[in-house]
Design an enzyme around this catalytic site. Structure first.
Site, mmCIF file in Angstrom:
data_model
loop_
_atom_site.group_PDB
_atom_site.id
_atom_site.type_symbol
_atom_site.label_atom_id
_atom_site.label_comp_id
_atom_site.label_asym_id
_atom_site.label_seq_id
_atom_site.Cartn_x
_atom_site.Cartn_y
_atom_site.Cartn_z
ATOM 1 N N HIS A 82 -8.632 -8.971 11.503
ATOM 2 C CA HIS A 82 -7.187 -9.138 11.367
ATOM 3 C C HIS A 82 -6.517 -8.551 12.598
ATOM 4 C CE1 HIS A 82 -3.926 -10.198 8.569
ATOM 5 N NE2 HIS A 82 -3.221 -9.288 9.223
ATOM 6 N N ASP A 161 2.130 -8.063 -1.192
ATOM 7 C CA ASP A 161 2.274 -8.213 0.263
ATOM 8 C C ASP A 161 2.981 -9.513 0.597
ATOM 9 O OD1 ASP A 161 1.827 -7.410 3.038
ATOM 10 O OD2 ASP A 161 0.548 -9.178 3.110
ATOM 11 N N SER A 183 0.184 -3.319 4.631
ATOM 12 C CA SER A 183 0.183 -4.776 4.514
ATOM 13 C C SER A 183 -1.196 -5.334 4.868
ATOM 14 C CB SER A 183 1.256 -5.349 5.458
ATOM 15 O OG SER A 183 1.061 -6.717 5.707
ATOM 16 N N LYS A 187 -4.449 -6.595 1.958
ATOM 17 C CA LYS A 187 -5.037 -7.945 1.961
ATOM 18 C C LYS A 187 -6.539 -7.879 2.217
ATOM 19 C CE LYS A 187 -2.257 -9.844 5.215
ATOM 20 N NZ LYS A 187 -0.956 -9.226 5.315
#
Ligand code: URA
Length: 445
Positions: A82, A161, A183, A187
């Protein structure tokens, strides 16, 4: 009344206990806390920050707002990456199918455009028919079938989120270290991973501008991973100019497709391979960085990575023909070259105005539920340090109409500076952060 008291406490610099965070996020997910109250709380957090215990409690509450992928041991290792967000950052579109093509399962949950930064979901949805709103059962099935799924937060997965992300975008509360950490990690923890690689960006085009804060964010997320038994490696990367050349959803998707056969711009390829190496090492499918690099380069050269992207597109309702013919992507009605105003060295290609410029052309959201035009944006060939002749093309503007072209030209005039010299180049990747601490990044491993 409880929410009002907690917002007041946070506004005045106090702290919220883990049980109270759980109650707030549960109420918000259930529709019992209004968006305006959550927006006020987000602003109080933006202004006053959270201590480590609060960040852990908020992350855990957001994670448990929805369901999680359960580990499926027969599938082998499961790893994801990410990014904290940048301009022109289309790495996820290349990396997820690339890593899946060498046998590592990638269940990727991404976001939409946030602030001036683009979002993976918007880029994927530029592909005609592509759906990112799969149910958990559909996503799990696809992961088992083809080893890769690329979806967004849904009503089932990380729903808190999903709503907070959109609210932050509309309330100027994006650039907050605790909110970014919670956030991202809520996830990623929902994906049931064996390992996570983070691309923590710093610089004028990132959500966090200086390296020291970037390192703090990286250490915070590595620590959140450790607390949940998930190994996390973070690379600190410079975002002082757009990554690659394309900025804008369909344009970035096209550039990602070229990168899937190794034909992407050098900076995009360098970062994609570096993050991929970390993913293969975490997954345990390569013993050394050199072995991991060789596997990734072979998958690009053989077409295996591009074929895996085709499989993902097909499985998610998109037109897989886009990989062989990117012209099926939405095309802008108008395009025009932008040329160098004088001869000299490219001193700056400022990512933030370029990201905002994509939004101004219609490629990003001014409000949480606004529709976007995937076709618009910029392709900027100029990189900081390049010598250019006056009148030489530096970029192409893609717009809906003439007014958009004019707006795009005004954006590029502000963003691209040609001068007599350029600042000394910063390394694209500067640090590596793991559970063992911070080290300078060594490309040779
Ligand atoms: N990516 C996310 O998922 N959340 C953020 O807050 C920033 C980047």
């Amino acid at each position: 009344m409880l929410a009002r008291r907690l917002i007041e406490r946070k506004r005045d610099g106090g702290r919220i206990d883990p049980g109270e965070w759980r109650a707030l996020i549960t109420a918000y997910t259930a529709g019992q806390l209004a968006d305006h109250q959550m927006a006020a709380l987000l602003m109080a957090v933006y202004l006053n920050g959270l201590d480590p215990e609060e960040i852990a409690a908020l992350t855990s509450a957001m994670l448990h707002s929805g369901a999680v992928f359960d580990p499926t041991p027969m599938l082998g290792p499961r790893v994801d990456k990410h990014s904290t967000g940048g301009v022109g950052d289309k790495v996820s579109l290349v990396l997820a199918p690339l890593v899946a093509s060498v046998g590592v399962a990638v269940p990727m949950i991404s976001g939409r455009g946030l602030g001036h930064t683009g979002g993976t979901l918007d880029k994927l949805e530029a592909i005609p028919g592509f759906r990112t709103d799969l149910s958990l059962a559909q996503a799990r099935h696809q992961l088992e079938q083809i080893g890769c799924v690329m979806i967004g937060q849904t009503a089932e997965i990380a729903p808190a989120d999903r709503r907070m992300y959109a609210l932050r975008d509309a309330t100027a509360t994006v650039e907050s270290l605790p909110l970014i950490a919670a956030s991202i990690m809520s996830k990623k923890l929902a994906e049931g991973l064996d390992g996570l690689v983070l691309d923590v960006k710093h610089g004028s085009g990132a959500l966090i501008s200086d390296v020291a804060r970037g390192l703090e964010l990286a250490e915070c997320m590595v620590g959140l991973g450790r607390a949940h038994g998930m190994p996390v490696v973070a690379l600190l990367t410079a975002m002082d100019q757009p990554l690659g050349r394309a900025c804008g959803n369909a344009l970035e998707t096209e550039e990602a497709i070229h990168a899937l056969t190794g034909e992407g711009p050098p900076d995009l390829m360098e970062l994609t391979i570096a993050l991929g190496i970390e993913m293969l090492l975490l997954a345990g499918v390569a013993a050394t960085p050199a072995a991991a690099r060789a596997q990734l380069e072979a998958a690009l050269a053989s077409g295996a990575a591009a074929r895996k992207f085709q499989e993902v597109i097909d499985a998610q309702g998109g037109n897989p023909g886009v990989v062989d013919d990117p012209a099926v992507l939405p095309q802008a009605a108008e395009c025009e070259l932008f040329v160098a105003p004088r001869s000299g060295v490219v001193a700056r290609v400022e990512p933030r105005p370029i990201g905002r410029g994509v939004t101004a052309l219609g490629g990003g959201r001014a409000t949480a539920d606004a529709a976007i035009d995937p076709s618009v944006g910029f392709v900027i060939g100029a990189k900081v340090g390049d010598w250019v002749d006056g009148g030489e093309p530096l970029a192409t503007i893609f717009a809906r109409d003439r007014a958009g072209v004019n707006e795009g030209r005004a954006v590029l005039r502000r963003a691209i500076v040609v001068g007599d010299d350029a600042p000394p180049p910063r390394p694209l990747i500067s640090h590596r952060v793991t559970g063992a601490g911070i080290e300078r990044y060594d490309p040779a491993g």
